[in-house]
Design a protein around this motif. Structure first.
Motif, PDB file in Angstrom:
ATOM      1  N   SER A 141      40.492  40.949  22.849  1.00  0.00           N
ATOM      2  CA  SER A 141      40.451  41.241  24.280  1.00  0.00           C
ATOM      3  C   SER A 141      41.286  40.210  25.022  1.00  0.00           C
ATOM      4  O   SER A 141      41.227  39.003  24.716  1.00  0.00           O
ATOM      5  CB  SER A 141      39.014  41.210  24.782  1.00  0.00           C
ATOM      6  OG  SER A 141      38.954  41.477  26.166  1.00  0.00           O
ATOM      7  N   ASP A 143      42.292  39.127  29.026  1.00  0.00           N
ATOM      8  CA  ASP A 143      42.103  39.330  30.465  1.00  0.00           C
ATOM      9  C   ASP A 143      43.455  39.193  31.155  1.00  0.00           C
ATOM     10  O   ASP A 143      44.104  38.144  31.079  1.00  0.00           O
ATOM     11  CB  ASP A 143      41.128  38.287  31.028  1.00  0.00           C
ATOM     12  CG  ASP A 143      39.705  38.509  30.551  1.00  0.00           C
ATOM     13  OD1 ASP A 143      39.365  39.670  30.223  1.00  0.00           O
ATOM     14  OD2 ASP A 143      38.942  37.537  30.494  1.00  0.00           O
ATOM     15  N   VAL A 150      41.584  40.930  37.941  1.00  0.00           N
ATOM     16  CA  VAL A 150      41.671  40.648  36.508  1.00  0.00           C
ATOM     17  C   VAL A 150      40.810  41.647  35.742  1.00  0.00           C
ATOM     18  O   VAL A 150      39.637  41.852  36.079  1.00  0.00           O
ATOM     19  CB  VAL A 150      41.222  39.201  36.208  1.00  0.00           C
ATOM     20  CG1 VAL A 150      41.204  38.946  34.705  1.00  0.00           C
ATOM     21  CG2 VAL A 150      42.138  38.205  36.910  1.00  0.00           C
ATOM     22  N   ARG A 151      41.413  42.257  34.724  1.00  0.00           N
ATOM     23  CA  ARG A 151      40.695  43.249  33.924  1.00  0.00           C
ATOM     24  C   ARG A 151      40.917  42.976  32.435  1.00  0.00           C
ATOM     25  O   ARG A 151      41.976  42.476  32.045  1.00  0.00           O
ATOM     26  CB  ARG A 151      41.183  44.660  34.252  1.00  0.00           C
ATOM     27  CG  ARG A 151      40.770  45.150  35.633  1.00  0.00           C
ATOM     28  CD  ARG A 151      41.127  46.602  35.826  1.00  0.00           C
ATOM     29  NE  ARG A 151      40.568  47.136  37.055  1.00  0.00           N
ATOM     30  CZ  ARG A 151      40.698  48.407  37.443  1.00  0.00           C
ATOM     31  NH1 ARG A 151      41.385  49.261  36.703  1.00  0.00           N
ATOM     32  NH2 ARG A 151      40.146  48.826  38.569  1.00  0.00           N
ATOM     33  N   PRO A 152      39.929  43.329  31.604  1.00  0.00           N
ATOM     34  CA  PRO A 152      40.101  43.131  30.164  1.00  0.00           C
ATOM     35  C   PRO A 152      40.908  44.269  29.539  1.00  0.00           C
ATOM     36  O   PRO A 152      40.704  45.439  29.850  1.00  0.00           O
ATOM     37  CB  PRO A 152      38.662  43.129  29.642  1.00  0.00           C
ATOM     38  CG  PRO A 152      37.919  44.012  30.601  1.00  0.00           C
ATOM     39  CD  PRO A 152      38.566  43.803  31.940  1.00  0.00           C
ATOM     40  N   THR A 167      40.401  48.484  28.029  1.00  0.00           N
ATOM     41  CA  THR A 167      39.273  48.404  27.113  1.00  0.00           C
ATOM     42  C   THR A 167      38.371  49.616  27.260  1.00  0.00           C
ATOM     43  O   THR A 167      37.927  49.961  28.352  1.00  0.00           O
ATOM     44  CB  THR A 167      38.477  47.121  27.367  1.00  0.00           C
ATOM     45  OG1 THR A 167      39.354  46.001  27.166  1.00  0.00           O
ATOM     46  CG2 THR A 167      37.293  47.018  26.417  1.00  0.00           C
TER      47      THR A 167
END
Length: 271
Positions: A141, A143, A150-152, A167
Motif C-alpha cells: 500500500s 499513500d 491523501v489516499r491509499p 485500494t
C-alpha cells in the motif's frame, strides 16, 4: 518490419506526433509550475539548475518541437515526428544494450489504461532475452496525494508492468489501474528490493514518476513523455534520464502497438 516511413505516417495519422491534443495553454501552465518547482510537475526530479519559463519553452521546442514563440499562448501545439522517431531509435538501442547484458529491468507506468500493452510487449521480449523483469513490493500500500487528499493505493504488476490501483477497486492482475504522476511507487519498489536483499534494476522503463524517480536516484531510466511533462526532458538535459520519447501519451492503447513493434524490431527482440 515496420519501416521508418510507415511509422512516421502512423505517428501523424494517429496524432501521436504532429498536431497533438494537448493544448498550448496546458503546456505553458506545466512549464510555469515546473519553474516554480511545484512537486506535482517535478515528478520526483530535483532540478540541478534554476529553470525559468523561457528556458523550459526553449528546451521543449528543442526536444519535442513545440512552438518556441512565447507570445503564442493558446491553441494547438505540436510534436515533431522526426524527434519522436530519433528518440524511439535511441530508446530501442538502450533496450538492446540491456538485453545483451541480461540486465535486470523494472517497468512501470502511470498511464496503465493507455500504455500497459506497449510496456507489456517490452517486458515479455526482455524476459525472453534473459533479463530479469523485476516485481518487488507487489501488494504494498502506498499513500499518495490526490486532489481529494491523501489516499491509499496498491502496487500491482500486470505482465511484468508495475502500476497502481485504488485500494479495493479492482482485483489483482486486472488491467485497469490508476493514472498517477507520483514518484512514490518507484521509491517503494526500490526500498523493498533493498530491504529484502533482492536485485536492483539496472534499467527502469516507463513514464512520469517512474522515470524521474529512478533517474533522480541514479538508475538508468528511459521513457515516454507528453509536451506537458517537462520534468522528463529536464532530466534528460541534466543527464539523469537517458532517453525520452516525445509523443501524446493519452491516446487509445492500440495507437502504441506499431511503436512497440518498431522498437522491438530495431532492438532485435522480436519473436
Amino acid at each position: 518490419m515496420l519501416s521508418t516511413g510507415a511509422l512516421r505516417a502512423h505517428l501523424l495519422a494517429s496524432r501521436l506526433a504532429g498536431p497533438v491534443a494537448t493544448p498550448r495553454e496546458v503546456n505553458l501552465r506545466s512549464y510555469r509550475l515546473f519553474a516554480a518547482r511545484d512537486p506535482r510537475v517535478l515528478l520526483g526530479l530535483g532540478p540541478e539548475r534554476a529553470w525559468n519559463e523561457g528556458d523550459l519553452l526553449r528546451l521543449m521546442a528543442d526536444r519535442c518541437g513545440v512552438s518556441d514563440d512565447p507570445g503564442r499562448v493558446s491553441g494547438p501545439d505540436a510534436i515533431d515526428p522526426e524527434r519522436t522517431l530519433a528518440a524511439l531509435d535511441a530508446f530501442a538501442d538502450r533496450l538492446a544494450e540491456a538485453a545483451a547484458r541480461r540486465s535486470p529491468v523494472l517497468i512501470g507506468t502511470g498511464h496503465p489504461h493507455r500504455l500497459l500493452d506497449f510496456y507489456a510487449g517490452l517486458a515479455n521480449a526482455l524476459s525472453a532475452a534473459g533479463c530479469a523483469v523485476l516485481t518487488p513490493a507487489k501488494g504494498r500500500s502506498v499513500d499518495m496525494a490526490t486532489r481529494f487528499g491523501v489516499r491509499p493505493y496498491t502496487l500491482d504488476y500486470v505482465e511484468g508492468v508495475a502500476l497502481m490501483r485504488e485500494t479495493g477497486v479492482r482485483a489483482p492482475g486486472s488491467a485497469t489501474g490508476a493514472h498517477t504522476h507520483s514518484p512514490l511507487p518507484v521509491r517503494v519498489v526500490l526500498e523493498e528490493a533493498v530491504k529484502g536483499g533482492g536485485v536492483l534494476p539496472e534499467l527502469v522503463v516507463g513514464d512520469h514518476g517512474w522515470v524521474c524517480g529512478a533517474g533522480q536516484l541514479g538508475i538508468e531510466a528511459i521513457g515516454l513523455a507528453d509536451t506537458n511533462d517537462p520534468a522528463l526532458f529536464v532530466g534528460e538535459a541534466e543527464g539523469r534520464v537517458a532517453v525520452v520519447v516525445p509523443l501524446d501519451d493519452g491516446l487509445p492503447s492500440e495507437c502504441y502497438r506499431p511503436l512497440a513493434r518498431y522498437v522491438l524490431n530495431r532492438a532485435c527482440l522480436s519473436r
